[in-house]
Design a protein around this motif. Structure first.
Motif, PDB file in Angstrom:
ATOM      1  N   TYR A  50       0.675  -1.173  -0.133  1.00 50.24           N
ATOM      2  CA  TYR A  50       0.076  -0.138   0.058  1.00 50.24           C
ATOM      3  C   TYR A  50       0.867   1.372  -0.129  1.00 50.24           C
ATOM      4  CZ  TYR A  50      -3.459  -3.185   1.458  1.00 50.24           C
ATOM      5  OH  TYR A  50      -4.558  -4.248   1.557  1.00 50.24           O
ATOM      6  N   ARG A  69      -5.125   5.418   2.090  1.00 49.00           N
ATOM      7  CA  ARG A  69      -4.092   4.114   1.802  1.00 49.00           C
ATOM      8  C   ARG A  69      -4.428   3.852   0.577  1.00 49.00           C
ATOM      9  NH1 ARG A  69      -5.296  -1.244   5.340  1.00 49.00           N
ATOM     10  NH2 ARG A  69      -7.138  -1.442   3.687  1.00 49.00           N
ATOM     11  N   ALA A  70      -3.755   3.619  -0.351  1.00 46.38           N
ATOM     12  CA  ALA A  70      -4.214   3.186  -1.869  1.00 46.38           C
ATOM     13  C   ALA A  70      -3.325   1.908  -2.093  1.00 46.38           C
ATOM     14  CB  ALA A  70      -3.849   4.453  -2.648  1.00 46.38           C
ATOM     15  N   PRO A  71      -3.854   0.903  -2.679  1.00 46.83           N
ATOM     16  CA  PRO A  71      -2.927  -0.217  -3.000  1.00 46.83           C
ATOM     17  C   PRO A  71      -2.050  -0.011  -4.262  1.00 46.83           C
ATOM     18  CG  PRO A  71      -5.490  -0.931  -2.927  1.00 46.83           C
ATOM     19  CD  PRO A  71      -5.233   0.868  -2.892  1.00 46.83           C
ATOM     20  N   GLN A  73      -0.975  -2.039  -6.149  1.00 48.97           N
ATOM     21  CA  GLN A  73      -1.838  -2.429  -7.435  1.00 48.97           C
ATOM     22  C   GLN A  73      -2.662  -1.269  -8.198  1.00 48.97           C
ATOM     23  OE1 GLN A  73      -0.703  -5.601  -7.979  1.00 48.97           O
ATOM     24  NE2 GLN A  73      -1.673  -5.754 -10.122  1.00 48.97           N
ATOM     25  N   LEU A  74      -3.329  -0.657  -7.774  1.00 54.48           N
ATOM     26  CA  LEU A  74      -4.034   0.500  -8.056  1.00 54.48           C
ATOM     27  C   LEU A  74      -3.309   1.423  -8.964  1.00 54.48           C
ATOM     28  CD1 LEU A  74      -6.741   1.568  -8.411  1.00 54.48           C
ATOM     29  CD2 LEU A  74      -6.374   2.902  -6.373  1.00 54.48           C
ATOM     30  N   ARG A  76      -0.416   0.718 -10.127  1.00 55.70           N
ATOM     31  CA  ARG A  76       0.159  -0.021 -11.412  1.00 55.70           C
ATOM     32  C   ARG A  76      -0.682  -0.002 -12.505  1.00 55.70           C
ATOM     33  NH1 ARG A  76       1.933  -3.872  -7.413  1.00 55.70           N
ATOM     34  NH2 ARG A  76       3.914  -3.431  -6.637  1.00 55.70           N
ATOM     35  N   ALA A  77      -2.169  -0.124 -12.094  1.00 54.24           N
ATOM     36  CA  ALA A  77      -3.189  -0.090 -13.147  1.00 54.24           C
ATOM     37  C   ALA A  77      -3.507   1.360 -13.523  1.00 54.24           C
ATOM     38  CB  ALA A  77      -4.476  -0.947 -12.500  1.00 54.24           C
ATOM     39  N   GLY A  78      -3.468   2.096 -12.706  1.00 52.98           N
ATOM     40  CA  GLY A  78      -3.478   3.257 -12.899  1.00 52.98           C
ATOM     41  C   GLY A  78      -2.552   4.033 -14.182  1.00 52.98           C
ATOM     42  N   GLN A  80      -1.260   2.451 -16.494  1.00 54.32           N
ATOM     43  CA  GLN A  80      -2.015   2.222 -17.741  1.00 54.32           C
ATOM     44  C   GLN A  80      -2.633   3.191 -18.462  1.00 54.32           C
ATOM     45  OE1 GLN A  80      -0.515  -0.652 -19.101  1.00 54.32           O
ATOM     46  NE2 GLN A  80       0.597  -0.933 -17.216  1.00 54.32           N
TER      47      GLN A  80
END
Lengths: 140, 85
Positions: A50, A69-71, A73-74, A76-78, A80
């Motif tokens: 996070y 708190r932001a993952p 993974q978010l 990494r997706a963002g 894109q």
């Protein structure tokens, strides 16, 4: 072969990046994919999950607190989403940046680069102390 | 894929609002709106010459990465908490 891996190999073929950089980017891509495919147990121990932003401040005599708190993974997706910016918009943004004295070519900014940046956020800590509060950004 | 969104609001008059939104039933209820939104995205992608499949895939990845997100803000006697599980 997926599109991102092909982009990396194209950049390598065009001489825009070195073989070492290509290897790191491909490793980052695989790292991005493996947790979803293999589940949390496959993730190396101690790897950050996070991004935390904690801020405490005082405004007009009133205390305030922000805790986000932001993952990762978010993020990494963002990153894109950068690939979805229309080329025309990038050209206009480049023109405006040049006008402002920042000769930065946004068309050269690929999601892979941002992905690699997110990969190395793990140990980054940003702390800002002010007279009326403080800000801390870190990964956990 | 997010399962549950929790929203808690504490207002200055000490009143508290707590809302739990189960995502899947909410998406089903609002499915006509979701379909329209997806169509809007497809049209926008075609207009701006962006890969439709890539855009939808990126959107899906962003939504699927949302669980674990927490936003907590407190100021004076007002507080807002949003948790996505």
């Amino acid at each position: 072969m997926n599109e991102q891996r092909r982009d990396i190999l194209d950049m390598l073929a065009e001489g825009k990046i070195t073989a070492d950089e290509a290897e790191r980017l491909i490793a980052a891509l695989e790292g991005d994919r493996s947790p979803a495919a293999a589940g949390p147990a496959a993730r190396p121990k101690g790897r950050a999950k996070y991004l935390r932003v904690v801020m405490e401040f005082v405004e007009d005599g009133e205390a305030g607190r922000l805790n986000v708190r932001a993952p990762l993974q978010l993020l990494r997706a963002g990153v894109q989403l950068a690939a979805l910016i229309p080329p025309r918009a990038l050209e206009r943004a480049n023109a405006e940046l040049s006008k402002s004295g920042v000769p930065f070519d946004l068309t050269q900014l690929k999601p892979e680069h941002l992905g690699a940046l997110v990969e190395h956020l793990d140990e980054t800590v940003v702390e800002l102390e002010m007279s009326d509060g403080h800000l801390r950004v870190y990964c956990e | 894929m997010p399962q549950l969104v929790t929203v808690r609001v504490k207002r200055p008059d000490r009143r508290r609002i707590r809302v739990w939104v189960p995502v899947l039933p909410a998406v089903l209820v609002f499915s006509p709106v979701v379909v329209l939104a997806v169509l809007g995205v497809v049209v926008a992608c075609l207009v701006y010459r962006v890969g439709v499949a890539r855009a939808l895939n990126t959107g899906r990845r962003v939504v699927c990465a949302l669980p674990g997100t927490r936003f907590d803000m407190e100021y004076s006697r007002t507080a807002v908490l949003v948790i996505i599980r």
